[in-house]
Design a protein around this motif. Structure first.
Motif, PDB file in Angstrom:
ATOM      1  N   ASP A  48       3.515  54.909  52.791  1.00  0.00           N
ATOM      2  CA  ASP A  48       2.412  55.880  52.844  1.00  0.00           C
ATOM      3  C   ASP A  48       2.664  57.106  51.962  1.00  0.00           C
ATOM      4  O   ASP A  48       1.939  58.102  52.064  1.00  0.00           O
ATOM      5  N   GLU A  49       3.690  57.045  51.102  1.00  0.00           N
ATOM      6  CA  GLU A  49       3.980  58.198  50.235  1.00  0.00           C
ATOM      7  C   GLU A  49       2.799  58.498  49.318  1.00  0.00           C
ATOM      8  O   GLU A  49       2.136  57.596  48.815  1.00  0.00           O
ATOM      9  N   GLU A  50       2.593  59.789  49.065  1.00  0.00           N
ATOM     10  CA  GLU A  50       1.516  60.207  48.167  1.00  0.00           C
ATOM     11  C   GLU A  50       1.929  59.992  46.721  1.00  0.00           C
ATOM     12  O   GLU A  50       3.078  60.208  46.353  1.00  0.00           O
TER      13      GLU A  50
END
Length: 463
Positions: A392-394
């Motif tokens: 879920d890292e941006e």
């Protein structure tokens, strides 16, 4: 008339002997190289800086000054990786400004600037810095093939680079992928799109380099990159002398003196024998491999893959890795395979094969590429790959360097005790661990202060 940029002082030995040519080896041929009448001598940048400090115990800035002094009549050219400079990550704009300033001040006339992803946001600042310092800017289009690349795309890229301020365009074919008739069409397309000179750079890896140059010349290319024959062909550039001979007496005549070239080559031949005897020059890299067209693996990258497999005791899996490379490249958005993207894709392919599961192990550099730390890839990276690697890292969508605070003064503070010349700040900025070892050894030599440390090596070999 076609002009020639000679690569024996940089890309030739970078491609064949992992950038291990010392200044001592170069020095005897410099006065004659200066007499030839080349468009330029490519002599600095690329991996030469790293190799000088890491392996040769040479100050790269001093090397440049010595070459400048020995070659007062010929333009000196370097290769710069845009916001990556000569390292393997992006640096702050103030470091880019200072590096370009010092490169020109120490003798560089022409700066060839490229970005591994052809994300031209990553070279714009370096172009402005070079223009400010009065250098000639040669902006490069990294050539590759994929469903997302075409002559039209490359021609539009060239036009954009001209509008950015480039004084010339380089078609940078680092893997020897460009075949003769394709080169004719590509050069024709770019020549129609721009008014500035166009230069062709290729490698002999697939065996078609000299033929590619002839068709490029017929299409109107203004200059080509060659290496004197003892350090030409294989993963290096097409040889200088045969091209000069082939064009003699035609409207493309280079005007270069074959006798003088032969004299320099006779000396270079002694270097070739020396490198063969030492093992630095592996006969395998001198051959032709048409499979390069399939795998798109540059020579330096191939040797790095072999080295990684050897360390893992998996040398017998090279073909599996070579087949995995195009798959990883597609997963990662079809980047051209050139430093640093070549090492990132290659290392990931090795990990996928030796673990037996794709993306079970993901190096931090792969994560950085997918995250957007190197810029925008030519094609979008699929959401499945993004989720597998980043979770879920941006992701980064801006120019990566926009997120980097000015860092020059912090670097200066970190290494102030070692400062002997202003350029040392830049050496430390790019390679802090390697620089510290080098500076400690230099201090011991110059001032008798012996606080040297063990050797520092790196996992990546540039291409």
């Amino acid at each position: 008339m076609v002009k020639i940029t000679e690569t024996i002082l940089r890309d030739a030995h970078q491609s064949l002997i992992a950038t291990r040519m010392t200044f001592e080896d170069m020095e005897p041929m410099l006065p004659d190289l200066d007499k030839v009448g080349y468009q330029a001598l490519e002599c600095w940048g690329g991996a030469t800086f790293d190799s000088c400090v890491r392996f040769l115990n040479e100050d790269p800035w001093e090397r440049l000054r010595k070459i400048r002094k020995a070659c007062p009549n010929t333009k000196l050219q370097m290769l710069l990786r845009g916001q990556n400079l000569l390292g393997y990550k992006h640096y702050a704009d103030d470091v880019v400004d200072y590096f370009v300033q010092k490169s020109v001040a120490n003798g560089i006339d022409i700066i060839r600037i490229f970005d591994a992803l052809n994300d031209y946001r990553n070279i714009e600042h370096a172009v402005k810095a070079a223009k400010k310092e009065g250098a000639s800017v040669q902006a490069a289009v990294a050539y590759t093939t994929s469903p997302f690349h075409s002559n039209e795309v490359f021609a539009n890229d060239a036009k954009r680079l001209e509008q950015m301020g480039a004084d010339s365009i380089c078609i940078k074919d680092m893997s020897g992928l460009l075949l003769p008739y394709e080169a004719f069409e590509l050069v024709s397309s770019i020549k129609k799109a721009v008014r500035i000179p166009v230069e062709m750079h290729t490698h002999y890896t697939s065996g078609s380099g000299s033929m590619t140059y002839l068709k490029s010349i017929e299409a109107g290319v203004d200059a080509v990159n060659c290496a004197l024959s003892p350090l030409a062909m294989g993963t290096s550039q097409p040889p200088t002398e045969p091209l000069v001979a082939a064009l003699k007496g035609t409207k493309y005549d280079t005007g270069l003196d074959l006798e003088l070239l032969s004299k320099i080559s006779a000396y270079a031949a002694t270097l070739r024998e020396k490198y063969l005897a030492s093992g630095l020059l592996n006969p395998k890299v001198l051959g032709v491999d048409v499979n390069a067209l399939k795998y798109q693996v540059p020579g330096g990258m191939l040797s790095n893959l072999v080295s990684q497999l050897k360390q893992a005791g998996k040398e017998d899996q090279l073909n599996e890795v070579l087949n995995e490379v195009p798959r990883v490249r597609e997963d990662f958005g079809f980047p051209p395979l050139v430093t640093p993207s070549s090492q990132i894709v290659g290392t990931q392919a090795v990990m996928n094969v030796i673990t037996g599961e794709r993306y079970k192990m993901v190096p931090k550099e792969s994560k950085a590429l997918v995250r957007g730390e190197y810029g925008k890839t030519p094609a979008p990276i699929g959401q499945e790959i993004v989720r597998k690697i980043l979770g879920d890292e941006e992701r980064i969508t801006c120019r990566p360097a926009d997120n980097i605070e000015p860092e020059l003064e912090n670097v200066r503070a970190q290494m102030s005790e070692y400062l002997e010349q202003e350029e040392d700040v830049l050496t430390w900025a790019m390679f802090p661990q390697v620089a510290e070892k080098f500076f400690k050894e230099r201090r011991a030599r110059l001032h008798g202060i012996d606080d040297t440390v063990g050797s520092v090596d790196g996992a990546y070999q540039p291409v």
